[in-house]
Design a protein around this motif. Structure first.
Motif, short mmCIF file in Angstrom:
data_model
loop_
_atom_site.label_atom_id
_atom_site.label_comp_id
_atom_site.label_asym_id
_atom_site.label_seq_id
_atom_site.Cartn_x
_atom_site.Cartn_y
_atom_site.Cartn_z
N GLY A 9 0.79 -1.27 -0.25
CA GLY A 9 -0.08 0.08 -0.05
C GLY A 9 0.77 1.20 -0.09
N GLY A 12 -0.57 4.63 -1.29
CA GLY A 12 -1.72 5.15 -0.62
C GLY A 12 -1.27 6.40 0.45
N GLY A 15 1.19 4.91 3.19
CA GLY A 15 2.23 4.12 2.76
C GLY A 15 3.24 5.45 2.20
N ASN A 40 -0.78 4.48 -10.37
CA ASN A 40 -1.46 5.77 -9.35
C ASN A 40 -0.29 6.04 -8.45
OD1 ASN A 40 -2.60 6.98 -7.33
ND2 ASN A 40 -3.45 5.13 -6.46
N GLY A 56 3.30 -6.90 -7.30
CA GLY A 56 2.60 -7.82 -6.32
C GLY A 56 0.89 -7.20 -6.02
N ASP A 57 0.25 -8.24 -5.46
CA ASP A 57 -0.90 -7.70 -5.44
C ASP A 57 -1.50 -8.50 -4.12
OD1 ASP A 57 -3.82 -6.78 -7.51
OD2 ASP A 57 -3.98 -8.09 -5.62
N MET A 58 -2.30 -7.85 -3.11
CA MET A 58 -2.78 -8.84 -2.05
C MET A 58 -3.60 -9.97 -2.41
SD MET A 58 -0.91 -7.09 0.12
CE MET A 58 -1.21 -8.25 1.67
N LEU A 79 -0.10 -1.95 4.78
CA LEU A 79 -1.08 -1.07 4.82
C LEU A 79 -1.87 -1.22 3.55
CD1 LEU A 79 1.34 2.00 5.29
CD2 LEU A 79 0.27 0.62 6.96
N GLN A 82 -8.44 -2.30 0.38
CA GLN A 82 -9.61 -1.83 -0.19
C GLN A 82 -10.10 -0.79 1.25
OE1 GLN A 82 -12.39 0.37 -0.82
NE2 GLN A 82 -13.56 -1.39 0.02
N SER A 83 -9.80 0.37 1.30
CA SER A 83 -9.88 1.15 2.67
C SER A 83 -11.17 1.76 2.71
CB SER A 83 -8.85 1.91 2.84
OG SER A 83 -8.65 2.98 1.76
N VAL A 98 -8.96 -8.78 0.04
CA VAL A 98 -7.80 -8.00 -0.12
C VAL A 98 -7.32 -7.72 1.46
CG1 VAL A 98 -6.97 -5.68 -0.62
CG2 VAL A 98 -8.43 -6.89 -2.30
N TYR A 148 -16.07 -3.97 5.53
CA TYR A 148 -14.70 -3.53 5.59
C TYR A 148 -14.30 -3.70 7.12
CZ TYR A 148 -10.88 -0.09 6.80
OH TYR A 148 -9.87 0.44 7.34
N ARG A 183 -5.07 12.59 1.32
CA ARG A 183 -6.15 11.62 1.47
C ARG A 183 -6.97 11.67 0.07
NH1 ARG A 183 -8.29 7.53 4.45
NH2 ARG A 183 -9.42 8.36 6.32
P1 NAP Z 1 -5.43 4.41 0.97
O1 NAP Z 1 -4.73 5.78 0.74
O2 NAP Z 1 -6.67 4.07 0.51
O3 NAP Z 1 -4.34 3.33 0.51
C1 NAP Z 1 -4.51 1.78 0.34
C2 NAP Z 1 -3.21 1.23 -0.49
O4 NAP Z 1 -3.49 -0.12 -0.73
C3 NAP Z 1 -3.07 1.92 -1.85
O5 NAP Z 1 -1.63 1.87 -2.01
C4 NAP Z 1 -3.63 0.76 -2.84
O6 NAP Z 1 -3.16 0.92 -4.14
C5 NAP Z 1 -3.37 -0.36 -2.08
N1 NAP Z 1 -3.96 -1.72 -2.56
C6 NAP Z 1 -5.41 -1.78 -2.65
N2 NAP Z 1 -5.76 -2.91 -2.98
C7 NAP Z 1 -4.48 -3.57 -3.10
C8 NAP Z 1 -4.39 -4.80 -3.93
N3 NAP Z 1 -5.30 -5.69 -4.15
N4 NAP Z 1 -3.00 -5.40 -3.83
C9 NAP Z 1 -2.15 -4.39 -3.52
N5 NAP Z 1 -2.22 -3.24 -2.94
C10 NAP Z 1 -3.51 -2.68 -2.86
O7 NAP Z 1 -5.34 4.06 2.66
P2 NAP Z 1 -4.74 4.78 3.75
O8 NAP Z 1 -5.54 5.81 4.25
O9 NAP Z 1 -3.11 5.17 3.40
O10 NAP Z 1 -4.70 3.56 4.80
C11 NAP Z 1 -3.69 2.49 4.97
C12 NAP Z 1 -4.20 1.46 5.55
O11 NAP Z 1 -4.44 1.80 6.89
C13 NAP Z 1 -5.21 0.58 5.19
O12 NAP Z 1 -5.25 -0.93 5.19
C14 NAP Z 1 -6.50 1.35 5.76
O13 NAP Z 1 -7.53 0.28 5.58
C15 NAP Z 1 -5.89 1.35 7.14
N6 NAP Z 1 -6.54 2.42 8.14
C16 NAP Z 1 -6.38 3.76 7.51
C17 NAP Z 1 -7.09 4.62 8.56
C18 NAP Z 1 -7.31 6.15 8.01
O14 NAP Z 1 -7.88 6.88 8.73
N7 NAP Z 1 -6.75 6.54 6.75
C19 NAP Z 1 -7.41 4.33 9.94
C20 NAP Z 1 -7.38 2.99 10.25
C21 NAP Z 1 -6.78 2.01 9.39
P3 NAP Z 1 -3.68 1.59 -5.41
O15 NAP Z 1 -2.79 2.98 -5.11
O16 NAP Z 1 -3.16 0.62 -6.68
O17 NAP Z 1 -5.07 1.68 -5.05
#
Ligand code: NAP
Ligand code: GDD
Length: 321
Positions: A9, A12, A15, A40, A56-58, A79, A82-83, A98, A148, A183
């Motif tokens: 991730g 994201g 990340g 992206n 790679g892919d999860m 990280l 599908q968030s 995922v 989720y 974000r």
């Molecule tokens: P994000 O911006 O949505 O980033 C998600 C990342 O996961 C992106 O790099 C995306 O890649 C990647 N991804 C999605 N599907 C994938 C797959 N099948 N294989 C490989 N990579 C995949 O999320 P974030 O806000 O940075 O959050 C990071 C993590 O923390 C997530 O697990 C989220 O659920 C968790 N979390 C977030 C928060 C928050 O408030 N932000 C709070 C608690 C927990 P692409 O660029 O290719 O889409």
């Protein structure tokens, strides 16, 4: 020798901030990236010559295994997800694959290739869902309210299980909402700050939202990735709540954002539509991060008004003249 870290991730919000933090600490940073028809990489464009990207892919076991064989990381930060909660109601199976099974694929690969690596799992305050007490801490019972949340609950327990069954160093960070100028536009905070910037620049008239009464504990993402790193520096794996300890309504967030651009009659610019409501809502979240403060020496510094200011200013800049 420099430590190596592998981030899933990496493209994201979190990340990209984590990659910056680890590079500044001298780590060799690898990032797992899935194939998309249009790459992206907006969040990591400035790091492309420093982060080593691995295909790679999860949802694909062999690609995760290969990525770990190639990077042999000392630390793994999972990280990838599908968030977006709303999407999980429309795509529950993909989300489970995922966010839930993906973590087990990663744990299995790590068990085989780098058994002693320290692993961070991106758990979430969505586990608390229909909250049983407030504020929520590491002992608060879980009650997820979306596909989720359910997938993340499975992943949470898988981490505990691999720790107990195989003695692996796996920690859950139970992070409350954290936001930033990076974000995604579909999340409430960015939808609002981007919308406000568009209105302030005369490029839009309204923002359309759902539940204005929902309450969240919103912090600033760069501080939260520091907490992830601190968890993996502990001699023993454990689970930690990471939060500001303050809870605010969506309405308060919207009002603050409009205030940043000098608009007081914000109600005139906000419409609500039932299509943004969720089949089951998480009405209120507020975290108690006292364990993180005590053990990790971590504390949230940026409070809501400052966070809103950072995000609105970045969107004004982006939206332009
Ligand atoms: P994000 O911006 O949505 O980033 C998600 C990342 O996961 C992106 O790099 C995306 O890649 C990647 N991804 C999605 N599907 C994938 C797959 N099948 N294989 C490989 N990579 C995949 O999320 P974030 O806000 O940075 O959050 C990071 C993590 O923390 C997530 O697990 C989220 O659920 C968790 N979390 C977030 C928060 C928050 O408030 N932000 C709070 C608690 C927990 P692409 O660029 O290719 O889409
Ligand atoms: N996205 C969105 N869009 N949310 C809205 C809207 C709207 O138009 N109107 C009101 N909301 C409300 C949602 O109903 C929810 O109560 C709140 O605003 C926050 O929604 P999101 O920003 O989509 O985030 P979330 O809290 O559902 O989930 C985020 O935080 C979790 C941690 O608690 C995500 O980052 C998850 O991945 C993360 O685990």
């Amino acid at each position: 020798m420099a430590k190596a870290a592998c981030i899933t991730g990496v493209t994201g919000q979190d990340g990209s901030f984590l990659a910056e933090l680890l590079l500044a600490k001298g780590y060799t940073v690898y990032g797992l990236v899935r194939r998309l028809s249009s790459p992206n990489v907006a969040n990591i464009r400035h790091l492309m010559d420093q982060v080593q990207l691995l295909d790679g892919d999860m949802t694909d076991q062999s690609s995760i295994l290969t990525a770990l064989k190639e990077s042999r990381p000392d630390e793994i930060y999972n990280l990838a997800a599908q968030s977006f909660v709303q999407t999980s109601f429309r795509q529950p199976v993909l989300t489970a694959d995922v966010d839930g099974l993906g973590l087990v694929r990663l744990l299995e690969a790590a068990k085989e290739v780098v058994h002693d690596a320290r692993i961070y799992q991106a758990s979430t305050s969505e586990l608390f869902g229909l909250v049983k007490e407030s504020p929520q801490n590491e002992n608060t019972p879980f009650h997820p309210r979306s596909p989720y949340g359910v997938a993340k609950l499975f992943a949470y327990w898988a981490c505990v299980n691999y720790r107990e069954a195989y003695g692996m160093h796996v920690s859950n960070g139970i992070l409350f909402n954290h936001e930033s100028e990076r974000r995604g536009l579909e999340f409430l905070t960015r939808k609002v700050t981007h919308g406000v910037a568009m209105i302030a620049k005369g490029k839009a008239k309204h923002i359309e939202l759902g539940n204005l009464d929902a309450k969240r504990d919103w912090g600033y993402a760069p501080e939260y990735v520091d907490a992830m790193w601190r968890m993996l520096q502990q001699p023993k794996p454990d689970d930690y709540v990471i939060a500001t300890g303050e809870s605010h309504t969506v309405r308060e967030f919207v009002k603050l954002a409009f205030r940043e651009v000098g608009i007081k009659d914000w109600e005139k610019h906000v419409r609500t539509d039932a299509k943004h409501l969720r089949p089951a809502e998480v009405y209120t979240l507020c975290g108690d991060a006292s364990k993180a403060r005590r053990v990790l020496g971590w504390e949230a510094k940026t409070k809501l008004p400052e966070l809103v200011k950072i995000m609105v200013e970045a969107d004004l800049e982006r939206v332009g003249g």
